[in-house]
Scaffold this motif. Structure first.
Motif, PDB file in Angstrom:
ATOM      1  N   GLU A 138       0.688  -1.133  -0.075  1.00 32.22           N
ATOM      2  CA  GLU A 138       0.109   0.132   0.002  1.00 32.22           C
ATOM      3  C   GLU A 138       0.828   1.169  -0.161  1.00 32.22           C
ATOM      4  O   GLU A 138       0.604   2.350  -0.702  1.00 32.22           O
ATOM      5  N   SER A 141       2.433   2.124  -3.280  1.00 28.43           N
ATOM      6  CA  SER A 141       1.574   2.547  -4.413  1.00 28.43           C
ATOM      7  C   SER A 141       1.437   4.020  -4.085  1.00 28.43           C
ATOM      8  O   SER A 141       1.099   4.491  -5.013  1.00 28.43           O
ATOM      9  N   LEU A 142       1.934   4.621  -2.932  1.00 31.55           N
ATOM     10  CA  LEU A 142       1.740   5.731  -2.572  1.00 31.55           C
ATOM     11  C   LEU A 142       2.877   6.781  -2.859  1.00 31.55           C
ATOM     12  O   LEU A 142       2.852   8.318  -3.065  1.00 31.55           O
ATOM     13  N   SER A 144       5.719   8.870  -4.335  1.00 31.81           N
ATOM     14  CA  SER A 144       6.139   9.682  -5.441  1.00 31.81           C
ATOM     15  C   SER A 144       7.364   9.244  -5.968  1.00 31.81           C
ATOM     16  O   SER A 144       8.403   8.945  -5.231  1.00 31.81           O
ATOM     17  N   LEU A 251       5.838  11.538  -0.220  1.00 32.58           N
ATOM     18  CA  LEU A 251       4.119  11.115  -0.366  1.00 32.58           C
ATOM     19  C   LEU A 251       3.746  12.488  -0.888  1.00 32.58           C
ATOM     20  O   LEU A 251       3.985  13.451  -0.400  1.00 32.58           O
ATOM     21  N   ASN A 252       2.391  12.276  -1.212  1.00 31.76           N
ATOM     22  CA  ASN A 252       1.603  13.674  -1.636  1.00 31.76           C
ATOM     23  C   ASN A 252       0.966  14.365  -0.362  1.00 31.76           C
ATOM     24  O   ASN A 252       0.697  13.604   0.765  1.00 31.76           O
ATOM     25  N   LEU A 255      -2.616  13.511   1.579  1.00 31.83           N
ATOM     26  CA  LEU A 255      -2.917  12.155   1.937  1.00 31.83           C
ATOM     27  C   LEU A 255      -3.539  12.376   3.382  1.00 31.83           C
ATOM     28  O   LEU A 255      -2.800  13.122   4.442  1.00 31.83           O
TER      29      LEU A 255
END
Length: 272
Positions: A138, A141-142, A144, A251-252, A255
């Motif tokens: 998981e 998949s996040l 960047s 990460l974005n 989130l």
């Protein structure tokens, strides 16, 4: 008009109040209390909402508290420091995370027969293969793809001044990002990260002991690369020596996060 006549005659106006100044103070205090209740005391104080996104956890300036976010790994949860927006070409909306503790493995920067160029080095490959697989599916998949600035291959061995950009999922930080400008290389890779100006955020622990960890900045004349030492200061090491690794990735900022605890200290966890 008795009061006016009294004043004209030299008698003090409002003589009763002048004889009882304590009553005036009591009346004014009572009036002030009524006004406070009417206009201020009845309004509730604003309640600060806890952060709800990863971007809201980023420190505003050097010296601000550094928040931690829990990242699931195959061997259990690990705490990462939320360092803030990662500036640079193509990284808009990215928040940089740095593992709080060193990973268990000791990794070489490169073989002695290789070079201190970071791109494609043993350290770079290890981070994006072995360590990458340690992150939960998981989380992978996040993560960047992040553009990082590195010393160019053409600068190695020749004390050159060329830099280049490479894209990576996981990477090591540079000297400049950790707040140092090494004398033995004129190159600037990336920008200073404000919260890493505090030495305590540069110290990393493994098995209860602070140890040195690799940076991606090479010595451009010798088979050496820079490290953050056990005390949070910088040092230099042979590229074929095993050192600690402190992975970083982005990460974005949007989130969602929720507050929790880890090791008895405040932390946040990614949420759906």
């Amino acid at each position: 008009m008795p009061l006016l006549r009294a004043a004209a005659a030299g008698a003090p106006a409002f003589p009763r109040f002048r004889q009882h100044p304590g009553k005036i103070r009591m009346m004014l205090a009572a009036l002030g209390s009524v006004m406070f209740l009417a206009f201020g005391g009845c309004f509730p104080k604003p309640v600060r909402k806890p952060p709800s996104t990863l971007g809201a956890l980023a420190p505003g300036a050097a010296g601000d508290p550094v928040n931690r976010v829990i990242i699931p790994e195959t061997n259990g949860d690990a705490a990462y420091l939320v360092l803030g927006a990662y500036d640079g070409e193509g990284n808009a909306g990215s928040i940089l995370l740095l593992r709080e503790r060193l990973v268990d493995a000791r990794v070489v920067f490169n073989s002695q027969a290789g070079s201190p160029y970071y791109g494609g080095s043993a350290l770079d490959r290890w981070l994006n293969t072995v360590f990458w697989e340690q992150l939960s599916g998981e989380v992978r998949s996040l993560v960047s793809e992040t553009t990082i600035e590195v010393t160019a291959r053409s600068s190695v061995w020749l004390a050159g001044r060329d830099r280049e950009f490479i894209a990576r999922k996981v990477f090591a930080l540079s000297m400049v990002e950790c707040g140092f400008k090494p004398d033995r290389t004129p190159l600037v890779e990336g920008r200073p990260i404000p919260c890493l100006s505090d030495a305590k955020n540069r110290v990393a622990i493994s098995d209860g002991e602070p140890l040195s960890w690799w940076l991606r900045t090479p010595d451009t004349r010798n088979p050496l690369a820079w490290v953050i030492s056990h005390n949070g200061m910088y040092d230099i090491a042979q590229i074929d020596g095993g050192m600690g690794v402190r992975p970083a990735f982005c990460l974005n900022a949007g989130l969602k996060v929720v507050a929790t605890e880890m090791d008895g200290r405040a932390a946040y966890r990614l949420s759906q």
